[in-house]
Design a protein around this motif. Structure first.
Motif, PDB file in Angstrom:
ATOM      1  N   ALA A  13      11.734   2.109  -7.861  1.00  0.00           N
ATOM      2  CA  ALA A  13      11.650   1.787  -9.432  1.00  0.00           C
ATOM      3  C   ALA A  13       9.914   1.407  -9.992  1.00  0.00           C
ATOM      4  O   ALA A  13       9.830   0.849 -10.636  1.00  0.00           O
ATOM      5  CB  ALA A  13      12.496   0.296  -9.859  1.00  0.00           C
ATOM      6  N   ALA A  14       9.106   1.022  -8.747  1.00  0.00           N
ATOM      7  CA  ALA A  14       7.512   0.655  -9.399  1.00  0.00           C
ATOM      8  C   ALA A  14       7.074   1.884  -9.410  1.00  0.00           C
ATOM      9  O   ALA A  14       5.530   1.571  -9.888  1.00  0.00           O
ATOM     10  CB  ALA A  14       7.130  -0.595  -7.736  1.00  0.00           C
ATOM     11  N   ASN A  15       7.493   2.208  -8.768  1.00  0.00           N
ATOM     12  CA  ASN A  15       6.627   3.565  -9.774  1.00  0.00           C
ATOM     13  C   ASN A  15       6.902   4.429 -10.399  1.00  0.00           C
ATOM     14  O   ASN A  15       7.700   5.016 -10.969  1.00  0.00           O
ATOM     15  CB  ASN A  15       7.104   5.040  -8.154  1.00  0.00           C
ATOM     16  CG  ASN A  15       5.989   6.146  -8.660  1.00  0.00           C
ATOM     17  OD1 ASN A  15       5.592   6.693  -9.580  1.00  0.00           O
ATOM     18  ND2 ASN A  15       6.174   7.060  -7.008  1.00  0.00           N
ATOM     19  N   SER A  16       5.832   4.388 -11.734  1.00  0.00           N
ATOM     20  CA  SER A  16       6.010   4.944 -12.895  1.00  0.00           C
ATOM     21  C   SER A  16       6.829   6.599 -13.503  1.00  0.00           C
ATOM     22  O   SER A  16       7.268   6.344 -13.853  1.00  0.00           O
ATOM     23  CB  SER A  16       5.375   4.120 -14.215  1.00  0.00           C
ATOM     24  OG  SER A  16       3.671   4.792 -13.603  1.00  0.00           O
ATOM     25  N   PRO A  55       8.000  11.751  -3.260  1.00  0.00           N
ATOM     26  CA  PRO A  55       7.463  10.649  -3.000  1.00  0.00           C
ATOM     27  C   PRO A  55       7.908   9.341  -2.648  1.00  0.00           C
ATOM     28  O   PRO A  55       7.000   8.276  -1.964  1.00  0.00           O
ATOM     29  CB  PRO A  55       7.122   9.341  -4.754  1.00  0.00           C
ATOM     30  CG  PRO A  55       7.456  10.895  -5.397  1.00  0.00           C
ATOM     31  CD  PRO A  55       8.243  12.250  -4.697  1.00  0.00           C
ATOM     32  N   ALA A  56       9.254   9.590  -1.924  1.00  0.00           N
ATOM     33  CA  ALA A  56       9.442   8.508  -1.095  1.00  0.00           C
ATOM     34  C   ALA A  56       9.344   8.470   0.550  1.00  0.00           C
ATOM     35  O   ALA A  56       9.318   7.270   0.952  1.00  0.00           O
ATOM     36  CB  ALA A  56      11.107   8.708  -1.214  1.00  0.00           C
ATOM     37  N   LEU A  57       8.615   9.873   1.043  1.00  0.00           N
ATOM     38  CA  LEU A  57       8.099   9.351   1.936  1.00  0.00           C
ATOM     39  C   LEU A  57       6.825   8.637   2.609  1.00  0.00           C
ATOM     40  O   LEU A  57       7.375   7.819   3.681  1.00  0.00           O
ATOM     41  CB  LEU A  57       7.392  11.353   2.517  1.00  0.00           C
ATOM     42  CG  LEU A  57       8.222  12.267   2.323  1.00  0.00           C
ATOM     43  CD1 LEU A  57       7.001  13.626   2.531  1.00  0.00           C
ATOM     44  CD2 LEU A  57       9.183  12.675   3.058  1.00  0.00           C
ATOM     45  N   ALA A  95      -2.251   7.066   8.066  1.00  0.00           N
ATOM     46  CA  ALA A  95      -3.646   7.004   8.378  1.00  0.00           C
ATOM     47  C   ALA A  95      -3.074   5.070   8.189  1.00  0.00           C
ATOM     48  O   ALA A  95      -3.956   4.151   8.378  1.00  0.00           O
ATOM     49  CB  ALA A  95      -4.292   7.131   7.024  1.00  0.00           C
ATOM     50  N   VAL A  96      -2.278   4.337   6.851  1.00  0.00           N
ATOM     51  CA  VAL A  96      -1.944   3.451   6.617  1.00  0.00           C
ATOM     52  C   VAL A  96      -1.461   2.746   7.576  1.00  0.00           C
ATOM     53  O   VAL A  96      -1.580   1.094   7.967  1.00  0.00           O
ATOM     54  CB  VAL A  96      -1.176   3.169   5.604  1.00  0.00           C
ATOM     55  CG1 VAL A  96      -0.766   2.333   4.149  1.00  0.00           C
ATOM     56  CG2 VAL A  96      -1.567   4.124   4.306  1.00  0.00           C
ATOM     57  N   ALA A  97       0.134   3.152   8.525  1.00  0.00           N
ATOM     58  CA  ALA A  97       0.337   3.075   9.712  1.00  0.00           C
ATOM     59  C   ALA A  97      -0.731   2.123  10.807  1.00  0.00           C
ATOM     60  O   ALA A  97      -0.557   1.041  11.214  1.00  0.00           O
ATOM     61  CB  ALA A  97       1.516   3.730  10.225  1.00  0.00           C
ATOM     62  N   GLY A  98      -1.880   3.155  10.774  1.00  0.00           N
ATOM     63  CA  GLY A  98      -3.123   3.131  11.735  1.00  0.00           C
ATOM     64  C   GLY A  98      -3.170   1.528  11.352  1.00  0.00           C
ATOM     65  O   GLY A  98      -4.342   1.534  12.279  1.00  0.00           O
ATOM     66  N   GLN A  99      -3.499   1.295  10.897  1.00  0.00           N
ATOM     67  CA  GLN A  99      -3.652  -0.036   9.775  1.00  0.00           C
ATOM     68  C   GLN A  99      -3.171  -1.507  10.013  1.00  0.00           C
ATOM     69  O   GLN A  99      -3.356  -2.647   9.625  1.00  0.00           O
ATOM     70  CB  GLN A  99      -3.874  -0.227   8.261  1.00  0.00           C
ATOM     71  CG  GLN A  99      -5.133   0.782   8.296  1.00  0.00           C
ATOM     72  CD  GLN A  99      -6.557   0.957   9.329  1.00  0.00           C
ATOM     73  OE1 GLN A  99      -7.687  -0.476   8.688  1.00  0.00           O
ATOM     74  NE2 GLN A  99      -7.224   1.816   9.417  1.00  0.00           N
ATOM     75  N   ARG A 100      -2.325  -1.325  10.827  1.00  0.00           N
ATOM     76  CA  ARG A 100      -1.086  -2.423  11.187  1.00  0.00           C
ATOM     77  C   ARG A 100      -1.456  -3.735  12.604  1.00  0.00           C
ATOM     78  O   ARG A 100      -2.391  -2.963  13.163  1.00  0.00           O
ATOM     79  CB  ARG A 100       0.643  -1.312  11.694  1.00  0.00           C
ATOM     80  CG  ARG A 100       1.022  -3.075  11.640  1.00  0.00           C
ATOM     81  CD  ARG A 100       2.814  -2.427  12.451  1.00  0.00           C
ATOM     82  NE  ARG A 100       3.709  -2.836  13.045  1.00  0.00           N
ATOM     83  CZ  ARG A 100       4.756  -2.920  13.570  1.00  0.00           C
ATOM     84  NH1 ARG A 100       4.780  -1.601  14.043  1.00  0.00           N
ATOM     85  NH2 ARG A 100       5.995  -3.873  13.264  1.00  0.00           N
ATOM     86  N   LEU A 109       0.724  -1.455  -0.595  1.00  0.00           N
ATOM     87  CA  LEU A 109       0.054   0.017  -0.063  1.00  0.00           C
ATOM     88  C   LEU A 109       0.705   0.825  -0.193  1.00  0.00           C
ATOM     89  O   LEU A 109       0.493   1.845  -0.798  1.00  0.00           O
ATOM     90  CB  LEU A 109      -1.095  -0.007   1.268  1.00  0.00           C
ATOM     91  CG  LEU A 109      -2.098   1.168   1.235  1.00  0.00           C
ATOM     92  CD1 LEU A 109      -2.586   1.057   0.170  1.00  0.00           C
ATOM     93  CD2 LEU A 109      -3.072   0.975   2.707  1.00  0.00           C
ATOM     94  N   SER A 110       1.739   1.147   0.595  1.00  0.00           N
ATOM     95  CA  SER A 110       3.196   2.213   0.729  1.00  0.00           C
ATOM     96  C   SER A 110       3.163   2.668  -0.945  1.00  0.00           C
ATOM     97  O   SER A 110       3.725   3.894  -1.410  1.00  0.00           O
ATOM     98  CB  SER A 110       4.148   2.136   1.756  1.00  0.00           C
ATOM     99  OG  SER A 110       5.149   1.322   1.289  1.00  0.00           O
ATOM    100  N   LEU A 111       3.297   1.883  -1.850  1.00  0.00           N
ATOM    101  CA  LEU A 111       4.449   1.557  -3.317  1.00  0.00           C
ATOM    102  C   LEU A 111       3.192   2.626  -3.721  1.00  0.00           C
ATOM    103  O   LEU A 111       2.972   3.124  -4.355  1.00  0.00           O
ATOM    104  CB  LEU A 111       4.344   0.872  -3.873  1.00  0.00           C
ATOM    105  CG  LEU A 111       5.707  -0.187  -2.895  1.00  0.00           C
ATOM    106  CD1 LEU A 111       5.982  -1.416  -3.743  1.00  0.00           C
ATOM    107  CD2 LEU A 111       7.025   0.208  -3.872  1.00  0.00           C
ATOM    108  N   GLY A 112       1.820   2.480  -3.747  1.00  0.00           N
ATOM    109  CA  GLY A 112       0.692   2.806  -4.101  1.00  0.00           C
ATOM    110  C   GLY A 112       0.501   4.626  -3.268  1.00  0.00           C
ATOM    111  O   GLY A 112       0.173   5.079  -4.384  1.00  0.00           O
ATOM    112  N   LEU A 113       0.260   4.374  -2.407  1.00  0.00           N
ATOM    113  CA  LEU A 113       0.378   6.176  -1.678  1.00  0.00           C
ATOM    114  C   LEU A 113       1.601   6.726  -3.255  1.00  0.00           C
ATOM    115  O   LEU A 113       1.673   7.999  -2.790  1.00  0.00           O
ATOM    116  CB  LEU A 113       0.775   5.846  -0.315  1.00  0.00           C
ATOM    117  CG  LEU A 113       0.346   5.994   0.227  1.00  0.00           C
ATOM    118  CD1 LEU A 113       0.075   5.888   1.927  1.00  0.00           C
ATOM    119  CD2 LEU A 113      -1.081   7.165   0.261  1.00  0.00           C
TER     120      LEU A 113
END
Length: 588
Positions: A226-229, A50-52, A334-339, A10-14
């Motif tokens: 690299a996955a971030n086009s 985008p690296a954040l 928010a994503v980290a809160g879903q851990r 999900l972090s890559l999508g973000l």
């Protein structure tokens, strides 16, 4: 709740979403102002933003996971389990192609890893080419050294190490330890000193700004993401703005004639340029920079320098930048809160604080003996079994065991409760707390290095009748009311409610979810052809893992109208713990 694979995917999508917002913000800033210095800063920030999300979430995963107390043991149900009719055990059919978020996350991470490996291999090849060019470069003549040192003095910086190479068609500023300036042979033959001065001035501007070091940061970002086009797109924008900013610095305070000579040198360098664009070429800074794609903008800025950005444009850029940082940080949090939390099973005395747990923690050994004589199905009878199971689980982690339960699987829960209860009923209550009485019973019922003690059923029945009358007098009315309320609440829960309770963070919901799972597992263990094969319980950690796995199975199944919590629990266990092929039992 999500595990590390889902969070990283999900972090890559973000990261892609933040890159898209950064690109839109950069384009928005470019419209009111063509100032190369402002655009250079904006696109540099856009490349880093985008690296954040991946960085923040990766750092979060290095910290201990949140822990939540799980009221598992007190949720165990009575030792005698009523077998559900076969018709009621029909489970909801699982979809043939059920979506598995964990598997999908691993697939995304696998693709990202392959892209990263490919990017690393390409970068390694480019670095080898650059190392060869730097290594084989010839020593320059005194005239070239003087020209470079003079340009460096104008910028108030130290001169780089200089080399002359036949393997490059344009000047290269590289940072392999010390800064290296590699000049092509054609530029140093003295035929066009104006072009040589323009090129060297441009490279000294790069050196003054420290671009030879930040270039490697950009390469690292492209490798890690690299996955971030969108990263190559942002990098191209950053490269174009950087070249214009260096042109502006190199031509600061110069005459129109010097600017025209500089423009002619740039046109000639572009005409003579061979090989791939810089984005796919050597990891070094060149005079042509981003190549022909942005040449027209550079030439316009060289011949007609733009005014510095107005305060409003700088303010817009600052607000947009801060907004993107806040958005990226907020999304990461928010994503980290879903851990997923680590479930920690506590003893009944440390559990949810219910009346039941309080009665267990405050009961004396004499009270405990009456609990074990309570009517079957009552909460006090459950208290008797709960402490015996709790002692059996606790003993697994003891260095020197005071008693030895031969088999700690879920199939033995009823045996543990039955034998321990028999000892409690037929022996003296003794002193101490209810937990002390339960431990003494387990030591007597399951001695190490000898057969478990067998107590005649008649003795148990007589003790139950005698103590049962006393229990009825002291606790019967309250216990029956509690049991009736508990069963009514149980019956009111639908299968859909139960699925939601297993996903809830409420301790009461979690305890009820675990209790039904234990009931289903204990019932299935008696079957000669079980539909699922749950793992053995080897202590508290294994018990918690069993519940977490079963809850994941419950979350993945479809629930039909009319299904009970037992039906849903059994379907979830079938999904989570299928029996291995060739085991001779029913496949789920």
């Amino acid at each position: 709740m999500m595990g590390p694979p889902e969070l990283l995917a999900l972090s890559l999508g973000l990261s892609i979403a933040v890159a898209a917002l950064a690109w839109a913000g950069g384009r928005l800033v470019e419209r009111p102002s063509a100032d190369p210095r402002l655009r250079d800063r904006v696109w540099a920030a856009a490349l880093i933003l985008p690296a954040l999300p991946p960085l923040a979430i990766s750092l979060m995963l290095l910290t201990p996971a949140p822990v939540r107390d799980a009221d598992l043991v007190s949720a165990l149900l009575p030792t005698t389990v009523v077998t559900t009719p076969a018709a009621a055990l029909a489970v909801a059919p699982s979809p043939i192609f059920a979506f598995d978020p964990t598997l999908a996350a691993w697939a995304v991470l696998g693709i990202a890893a392959l892209l990263t490996i490919a990017r690393v291999a390409a970068l390694a090849h480019r670095v080898r080419r650059l190392v060869r060019i730097v290594r084989d470069a010839a020593v320059p003549g005194p005239a070239v050294v003087t020209m470079v040192e003079s340009a460096a003095n104008e910028f108030a910086i130290g001169a780089p190490r200089i080399g002359i190479s036949t393997e490059t068609s344009e000047a290269l500023l590289a940072s392999l330890g010390h800064a290296r300036l590699i000049l092509p042979v054609g530029l140093t033959d003295g035929t066009d000193p104006a072009a040589a001065r323009a090129v060297i001035a441009h490279e000294m501007a790069h050196l003054k700004r420290g671009d030879h070091r930040t270039l490697w940061l950009e390469e690292a970002l492209l490798v890690l993401l690299a996955a971030n086009s969108l990263m190559p797109v942002l990098r191209a924008r950053r490269a174009a703005a950087r070249e214009e900013a260096c042109d502006a610095l190199a031509l600061s305070g110069t005459s129109p004639e010097t600017r025209r000579a500089y423009a002619r040198s740039l046109i000639e360098a572009l005409r003579n340029r061979v090989g791939p664009q810089v984005s796919g070429g050597l990891p070094a800074l060149t005079f042509t920079g981003a190549g022909r794609n942005t040449a027209m903008n550079r030439l316009k800025a060289v011949l007609n320098p733009v005014a510095p950005a107005k305060r409003a444009a700088r303010l817009v850029a600052l607000v947009l930048g801060l907004g993107l940082v806040v958005a990226a940080a907020g999304a990461s949090v928010a994503v980290a809160g879903q851990r997923a939390e680590i479930m920690r099973a506590d003893t009944p005395a440390q559990s949810s604080g219910t009346d039941f747990a309080a009665r267990l923690s405050n009961a004396s050994a004499a009270d405990y003996q009456l609990f074990c004589a309570a009517a079957e199905g009552s909460m006090d009878r459950m208290a008797c079994s709960t402490l015996l199971w709790d002692e059996a689980l606790d003993e697994q982690s003891a260095r020197t065991r005071a008693f030895c339960v031969a088999n700690r699987t879920d199939a033995e829960l009823n045996t543990i409760a039955a034998r321990g209860r028999a000892v409690v009923l037929t022996g003296a209550a003794g002193a101490g707390s209810a937990r002390d009485a339960a431990r003494r019973a387990m030591i007597e019922a399951f001695p190490c290095e000898s057969e478990p003690r067998a107590i005649p059923a008649g003795a148990v029945d007589r003790a139950s009748a005698t103590l049962g009358a006393e229990w009825e007098q002291q606790h019967g009315v309250r216990a029956r009311a509690e049991t009736a309320a508990w069963r009514a609440a149980d019956a009111a829960v639908t299968g859909a409610d139960y699925q939601r309770m297993c996903a809830s963070s409420d301790a009461g919901d979690d305890g009820f979810c675990a209790g039904v799972l234990f009931r289903a597992a204990s019932s299935e263990a008696k079957s000669t052809s079980p539909a699922f094969c749950a793992p053995a319980f080897e202590g508290r950690d294994a018990t918690v893992r069993f519940v977490l796995g079963a809850k994941a199975g419950v979350a993945q199944i479809g629930v039909n109208a009319g299904q009970s919590p037992d039906d849903v629990a059994r379907a979830g266990l079938v999904r989570a713990y299928p029996c291995p092929a060739g085991s001779g039992v029913t496949a789920p």
